[in-house]
Design an enzyme around this catalytic site. Structure first.
Site, PDB file in Angstrom:
ATOM      1  N   ALA A  49     -16.751  -1.252  -4.970  1.00 52.78           N
ATOM      2  CA  ALA A  49     -16.601   0.144  -5.397  1.00 52.78           C
ATOM      3  C   ALA A  49     -15.898   0.985  -4.347  1.00 52.78           C
ATOM      4  CB  ALA A  49     -17.969   0.745  -5.729  1.00 52.78           C
ATOM      5  N   TRP A  50     -15.819   0.479  -3.106  1.00 50.01           N
ATOM      6  CA  TRP A  50     -15.182   1.224  -2.029  1.00 50.01           C
ATOM      7  C   TRP A  50     -13.683   0.926  -1.915  1.00 50.01           C
ATOM      8  CZ3 TRP A  50     -18.737   1.854   2.823  1.00 50.01           C
ATOM      9  CH2 TRP A  50     -20.029   2.203   2.410  1.00 50.01           C
ATOM     10  N   ALA A  51     -13.204  -0.056  -2.672  1.00 51.50           N
ATOM     11  CA  ALA A  51     -11.791  -0.446  -2.579  1.00 51.50           C
ATOM     12  C   ALA A  51     -10.910   0.689  -3.083  1.00 51.50           C
ATOM     13  CB  ALA A  51     -11.544  -1.720  -3.385  1.00 51.50           C
ATOM     14  N   GLU A 119       2.384  -1.673  -1.018  1.00 53.69           N
ATOM     15  CA  GLU A 119       1.556  -1.685   0.174  1.00 53.69           C
ATOM     16  C   GLU A 119       2.129  -2.685   1.176  1.00 53.69           C
ATOM     17  OE1 GLU A 119      -2.564  -2.138  -0.776  1.00 53.69           O
ATOM     18  OE2 GLU A 119      -2.642  -0.277  -1.912  1.00 53.69           O
ATOM     19  N   HIS A 234      -8.733  -3.243   9.382  1.00 50.13           N
ATOM     20  CA  HIS A 234      -7.869  -2.251   8.745  1.00 50.13           C
ATOM     21  C   HIS A 234      -7.413  -1.269   9.810  1.00 50.13           C
ATOM     22  CE1 HIS A 234      -6.213   0.612   5.961  1.00 50.13           C
ATOM     23  NE2 HIS A 234      -6.492  -0.190   4.946  1.00 50.13           N
ATOM     24  N   ARG A 278      -0.804  -6.287   8.196  1.00 42.40           N
ATOM     25  CA  ARG A 278      -1.912  -5.528   8.750  1.00 42.40           C
ATOM     26  C   ARG A 278      -2.285  -5.938  10.162  1.00 42.40           C
ATOM     27  NH1 ARG A 278      -6.271  -4.648   3.832  1.00 42.40           N
ATOM     28  NH2 ARG A 278      -5.147  -2.948   2.818  1.00 42.40           N
ATOM     29  N   HIS A 337     -12.766  -4.940   8.217  1.00 41.35           N
ATOM     30  CA  HIS A 337     -12.515  -4.527   6.837  1.00 41.35           C
ATOM     31  C   HIS A 337     -12.682  -5.662   5.832  1.00 41.35           C
ATOM     32  CE1 HIS A 337     -10.796  -2.180   3.595  1.00 41.35           C
ATOM     33  NE2 HIS A 337      -9.823  -3.057   3.410  1.00 41.35           N
ATOM     34  N   ARG A 372      -4.630 -11.422   5.198  1.00 36.81           N
ATOM     35  CA  ARG A 372      -4.598 -11.131   3.761  1.00 36.81           C
ATOM     36  C   ARG A 372      -3.480 -10.162   3.408  1.00 36.81           C
ATOM     37  NH1 ARG A 372      -7.012  -6.956   0.596  1.00 36.81           N
ATOM     38  NH2 ARG A 372      -7.988  -6.125   2.476  1.00 36.81           N
ATOM     39  N   SER A 377      -7.279  -8.947  -2.463  1.00 35.22           N
ATOM     40  CA  SER A 377      -8.707  -9.274  -2.466  1.00 35.22           C
ATOM     41  C   SER A 377      -9.315  -9.130  -3.852  1.00 35.22           C
ATOM     42  CB  SER A 377      -9.453  -8.391  -1.464  1.00 35.22           C
ATOM     43  OG  SER A 377      -9.138  -7.026  -1.679  1.00 35.22           O
TER      44      SER A 377
END
Length: 506
Positions: A49-51, A119, A234, A278, A337, A372, A377
């Site tokens: 839910a935080w993505a 991204e 992150h 990243r 992250h 990644r 994800s």
């Protein structure tokens, strides 16, 4: 303490975790029964839910699964399994459309096409979002509602503590802490979908409950753990003294936000700039901060007055800290992250132990390698959730008798705080042999004092794997071994091997 025993129906699949991976798997299991075990009410606590970013998939005209897979392999530092990369890229567009058909309100243009963002390290715009930065929240709201309405899904509240075995190395259920006390759930199929390890670090974007429980439980049972050393940091967690740290989504940089110091000097020296992989961006931010140059994200010109509408989650977090990102720089720092490693799983999501599957961030499928690709994800989670469901629907129902187990000890709060600081210091963005060896000694001392708690086992696996990889590759950076070996080698380790890591390295 008395242990309650509950034998589930023979055809039931017990799923540990109620995030995207667990719920999507359960929804696809019909007609088999799914029992979803979550430590908190199903609508709370899941990292999914935080993505903020979204789901990566080749949905645009001119894009292709082949290009998506090539980006995934290129970014993964030589450790991505090309067949797995191709598999998830090919399945992605159809599964994003399936989520949309379930009710996920992905951003669309006037013609009804997906609005896609670009991204880091993607060669094209291919990230499907919801209201800018609300993808995870929106997807979870839809899946929770669907799961609650499904008559083949049972939602059970309880914290999984350990796996039960039948005495022959086969998984036969789960020991959990429930409102009735300790409960043994016996079944022939268990799926770990319990999330990652960010909560093992002092600075993380993950929920505090993400402390590698699934990793530890599987390792204690004898499962093979892969690529545990590869933790993705992150680069733009908001540096405002909160735990967990609010995330400033990568989509901000995709829309032109820059990483600078207080004087406005750029921090990332790379051809792709802020959209470099990243690991590269995280090291640039980490080194600036270590040198006393506070890193900032400057979105004033790229986003400006549109910030509240385009990125409402980030805007709200900024304003709550007294930062107006339309006019102010956003202080940032790298934060733990995402775990690229996890319980080794094959192309069907099966772990190395009969009766055990693994899905989502807890799994190591070869999809992410050493670094990644952004927004892969959620994609990997839904792809493997569907694959596991299809395999289990067609498999024979297995009945096993579980041996009783004792609950592992809980890690005292003071020791957890010590562990998180030690992990951040020695198994963070940059590592050394002496630091990792000292970390393993510290973990051993805590184990001797408190017992083998799940967070200590998960931390040991990460530290031991990092100590054994004497090179810098992807998200694993060794200051004492800055070179990258010519041969890319995937790593695999059992808990017994992790306990001997310091002696092996010596």
């Amino acid at each position: 303490m008395a242990i309650h025993r509950q034998r589930l129906p023979d055809d039931a699949v017990l799923i540990i975790g109620a995030g995207l991976a667990g719920l999507y798997l359960a929804l696809n299991l019909k007609p088999r029964k799914a029992v979803v075990l979550a430590a908190k009410p199903v609508s709370e606590g899941a990292a999914s839910a935080w993505a903020q970013g979204g789901v990566a998939a080749a949905l645009a005209a001119g894009d292709s699964p082949q290009a998506h897979a090539a980006d995934t392999v290129r970014v993964g530092a030589g450790l991505v399994d090309p067949a797995i990369a191709q598999l998830i890229a090919e399945d992605g567009p159809g599964l994003v459309r399936n989520l949309a058909s379930l009710g996920v309100p992905f951003d669309r243009d006037a013609a009804g096409e997906f609005v896609l963002s670009r991204e880091a390290a993607h060669s094209a715009a291919r990230v499907a979002r919801v209201s800018g930065d609300l993808a995870g929240k929106s997807i979870m709201e839809v899946l929770v509602a669907r799961a609650k309405a499904a008559d083949w899904i049972e939602l059970a509240e309880g914290k999984a503590l350990d796996l039960l075995t039948d005495g022959n190395g086969e998984i036969a259920g789960v020991l959990a802490a429930t409102e009735d006390g300790l409960t043994e759930f016996t079944t022939g199929e268990v799926v770990i979908a319990s999330g990652g390890v960010g909560g093992l670090y002092a600075v993380t974007t993950n929920p505090p409950s993400s402390r590698g429980d699934g990793l530890a439980m599987a390792a204690r049972a004898g499962a093979v753990i892969g690529e545990a050393e590869f933790v993705q940091f992150h680069p733009t967690a908001m540096d405002i003294g909160r735990d967990p740290a609010p995330l400033a989504t990568e989509a901000l940089r995709g829309d032109g936000a820059l990483l600078v110091d207080a004087d406005g000097a750029r921090l990332v020296d790379h051809a792709e700039g802020e959209l470099a992989p990243r690991d590269i961006v995280a090291r640039a931010v980490h080194r600036a901060k270590a040198a006393g140059r506070q890193p900032y994200l400057d979105a004033r010109h790229a986003i400006g007055e549109a910030f509240p509408d385009r990125f409402p989650t980030v805007f709200s977090a900024c304003m709550s800290a007294g930062i107006d990102p339309r006019r102010d720089l956003i202080p940032v720092a790298p934060a733990a992250h995402y775990h690229m490693g996890g319980v080794r799983a094959d192309a069907q999501g099966a772990a190395s132990l009969p009766g055990l599957s693994v899905c989502g961030e807890a799994a190591c499928t070869g999809a992410h390698g050493g670094n990644r690709l952004a927004s892969n994800s959620l994609l990997e989670a839904i792809v493997f959730a569907r694959r596991i469901a299809e395999r289990l629907k067609d498999s024979d129902v297995v009945s096993r008798t579980a041996q009783s187990a004792e609950a592992p000890p809980r890690l005292p709060r003071a020791d957890l705080a010590q562990l998180r600081e030690a992990m951040a210091r020695h198994a963070g963005v940059e590592r050394t042999a002496s630091g990792l060896a000292g970390l393993l000694d510290e973990i051993s001392a805590m184990e001797a004092r408190t017992g083998g708690a799940n967070p200590l086992i998960a931390a040991r696996l990460i530290a031991a794997s990092a100590l054994m990889r004497e090179e810098s590759r992807g998200a694993h950076a060794r200051a004492d071994h800055p070179e990258t070996h010519a041969e890319a080698r995937r790593s695999a380790m059992t808990l017994a091997e992790a306990r001997n890591a310091a002696a092996r390295a010596a």
